[in-house]
Design an enzyme around this catalytic site. Sequence first.
Site, PDB file in Angstrom:
ATOM      1  N   GLN A 249     -45.948  28.582 -23.251  1.00 14.45           N
ATOM      2  CA  GLN A 249     -45.607  29.547 -24.303  1.00 14.45           C
ATOM      3  C   GLN A 249     -46.877  29.975 -25.025  1.00 14.45           C
ATOM      4  O   GLN A 249     -47.693  29.134 -25.418  1.00 14.45           O
ATOM      5  CB  GLN A 249     -44.618  28.923 -25.307  1.00 14.45           C
ATOM      6  CG  GLN A 249     -44.104  29.933 -26.325  1.00 14.45           C
ATOM      7  CD  GLN A 249     -43.037  29.361 -27.265  1.00 14.45           C
ATOM      8  OE1 GLN A 249     -42.817  28.153 -27.302  1.00 14.45           O
ATOM      9  NE2 GLN A 249     -42.393  30.227 -28.020  1.00 14.45           N
TER      10      GLN A 249
ATOM     11  N   ASN B 165     -40.133  29.941 -21.908  1.00 11.09           N
ATOM     12  CA  ASN B 165     -41.119  28.884 -22.146  1.00 11.09           C
ATOM     13  C   ASN B 165     -41.041  28.354 -23.583  1.00 11.09           C
ATOM     14  O   ASN B 165     -40.901  29.143 -24.525  1.00 11.09           O
ATOM     15  CB  ASN B 165     -42.532  29.426 -21.905  1.00 11.09           C
ATOM     16  CG  ASN B 165     -42.719  29.931 -20.480  1.00 11.09           C
ATOM     17  OD1 ASN B 165     -42.167  29.371 -19.547  1.00 11.09           O
ATOM     18  ND2 ASN B 165     -43.487  31.005 -20.320  1.00 11.09           N
TER      19      ASN B 165
ATOM     20  N   ASP C  68     -42.823  43.974 -20.756  1.00 10.57           N
ATOM     21  CA  ASP C  68     -43.970  43.089 -20.998  1.00 10.57           C
ATOM     22  C   ASP C  68     -45.272  43.862 -20.744  1.00 10.57           C
ATOM     23  O   ASP C  68     -45.376  44.608 -19.766  1.00 10.57           O
ATOM     24  CB  ASP C  68     -43.870  41.869 -20.067  1.00 10.57           C
ATOM     25  CG  ASP C  68     -44.793  40.737 -20.481  1.00 10.57           C
ATOM     26  OD1 ASP C  68     -44.283  39.657 -20.790  1.00 10.57           O
ATOM     27  OD2 ASP C  68     -46.033  40.936 -20.473  1.00 10.57           O
TER      28      ASP C  68
ATOM     29  N   HIS D 287     -38.345  34.010 -26.750  1.00  9.85           N
ATOM     30  CA  HIS D 287     -38.138  35.184 -25.886  1.00  9.85           C
ATOM     31  C   HIS D 287     -37.745  34.722 -24.496  1.00  9.85           C
ATOM     32  O   HIS D 287     -38.068  33.605 -24.088  1.00  9.85           O
ATOM     33  CB  HIS D 287     -39.386  36.069 -25.824  1.00  9.85           C
ATOM     34  CG  HIS D 287     -40.640  35.331 -25.468  1.00  9.85           C
ATOM     35  ND1 HIS D 287     -41.357  34.594 -26.394  1.00  9.85           N
ATOM     36  CD2 HIS D 287     -41.303  35.193 -24.303  1.00  9.85           C
ATOM     37  CE1 HIS D 287     -42.401  34.050 -25.810  1.00  9.85           C
ATOM     38  NE2 HIS D 287     -42.391  34.382 -24.534  1.00  9.85           N
TER      39      HIS D 287
ATOM     40  N   HIS E 192     -38.003  35.830 -20.488  1.00  8.91           N
ATOM     41  CA  HIS E 192     -38.631  36.720 -19.515  1.00  8.91           C
ATOM     42  C   HIS E 192     -37.593  37.136 -18.477  1.00  8.91           C
ATOM     43  O   HIS E 192     -36.900  36.280 -17.911  1.00  8.91           O
ATOM     44  CB  HIS E 192     -39.747  35.990 -18.764  1.00  8.91           C
ATOM     45  CG  HIS E 192     -40.927  35.630 -19.602  1.00  8.91           C
ATOM     46  ND1 HIS E 192     -42.047  36.414 -19.679  1.00  8.91           N
ATOM     47  CD2 HIS E 192     -41.158  34.562 -20.401  1.00  8.91           C
ATOM     48  CE1 HIS E 192     -42.936  35.835 -20.486  1.00  8.91           C
ATOM     49  NE2 HIS E 192     -42.419  34.707 -20.932  1.00  8.91           N
TER      50      HIS E 192
HETATM   51  P1  5GP Z   1     -45.013  33.361 -23.127  1.00  8.69           P
HETATM   52  O1  5GP Z   1     -46.259  32.944 -22.394  1.00  8.69           O
HETATM   53  O2  5GP Z   1     -45.118  33.069 -24.610  1.00  8.69           O
HETATM   54  O3  5GP Z   1     -43.741  32.844 -22.530  1.00  8.69           O
HETATM   55  O4  5GP Z   1     -44.901  34.919 -22.940  1.00  8.69           O
HETATM   56  C1  5GP Z   1     -45.517  35.856 -23.760  1.00  8.69           C
HETATM   57  C2  5GP Z   1     -45.434  37.189 -23.039  1.00  8.69           C
HETATM   58  O5  5GP Z   1     -45.576  38.212 -23.987  1.00  8.69           O
HETATM   59  C3  5GP Z   1     -46.499  37.401 -21.977  1.00  8.69           C
HETATM   60  O6  5GP Z   1     -45.872  37.708 -20.740  1.00  8.69           O
HETATM   61  C4  5GP Z   1     -47.323  38.568 -22.518  1.00  8.69           C
HETATM   62  O7  5GP Z   1     -47.748  39.436 -21.497  1.00  8.69           O
HETATM   63  C5  5GP Z   1     -46.352  39.250 -23.456  1.00  8.69           C
HETATM   64  N1  5GP Z   1     -46.945  39.896 -24.603  1.00  8.69           N
HETATM   65  C6  5GP Z   1     -47.831  39.343 -25.483  1.00  8.69           C
HETATM   66  N2  5GP Z   1     -48.111  40.226 -26.472  1.00  8.69           N
HETATM   67  C7  5GP Z   1     -47.368  41.342 -26.209  1.00  8.69           C
HETATM   68  C8  5GP Z   1     -47.238  42.594 -26.882  1.00  8.69           C
HETATM   69  O8  5GP Z   1     -47.847  42.860 -27.917  1.00  8.69           O
HETATM   70  N3  5GP Z   1     -46.375  43.495 -26.343  1.00  8.69           N
HETATM   71  C9  5GP Z   1     -45.664  43.222 -25.196  1.00  8.69           C
HETATM   72  N4  5GP Z   1     -44.844  44.184 -24.736  1.00  8.69           N
HETATM   73  N5  5GP Z   1     -45.783  42.063 -24.530  1.00  8.69           N
HETATM   74  C10 5GP Z   1     -46.627  41.127 -25.030  1.00  8.69           C
END
Ligand code: 5GP
Length: 134
Positions: free
Chosen positions: A93, A86, A30, A99, A101
């Site tokens: 999310q 999420n 991440d 995805h 985590h």
């Molecule tokens: P969500 O909030 O949708 O459950 O999690 C999205 C996650 O994706 C966040 O922890 C954020 O840091 C990560 N993230 C968003 N864009 C990118 C990216 O371009 N590359 C990587 N490696 N992580 C990302």
Amino acid sequence: MENCIFCKIANGEIPSATLYEDEDFRVILDLGPASKGHALILPKTHAANIYEISDEMAAKAMVLAKKMASKLTEVLNCDGFNIVQNNGEAAGQTVFHFHMHLIPRYKNDGVGIQWKPGTLTDEVKAEILEKVKG
Ligand code: 5GP
Ligand code: ZN
């Protein structure tokens, strides 16, 4: 899916720090880690969330989460592990491609995956049991 950043990362169109890859998934670090080693399991096929993902991919994702949790725990020597997933803006999310985590936890790391416990009332318990079980 066009313009989905995780589709592009999962399928190698955008480079990423890849820890693991097979025909169905890519596991990446991440970019905004909650803790050292925070990684994401990305399916290579697009599903926005848990409601859309196929049973087969959901099952495979959980088996992969188990494998990655063991590997990361071994190499990082962390003290515990959270698996977080999420669905929807209200649930935090931000990227609308399913995805999981993988969050290594370290004693006193201050990472906040917490809630304030409420109370399960008899009324709400009865309502939910009735609605879910019919
Ligand atoms: P969500 O909030 O949708 O459950 O999690 C999205 C996650 O994706 C966040 O922890 C954020 O840091 C990560 N993230 C968003 N864009 C990118 C990216 O371009 N590359 C990587 N490696 N992580 C990302
Ligand atoms: Zn996607």
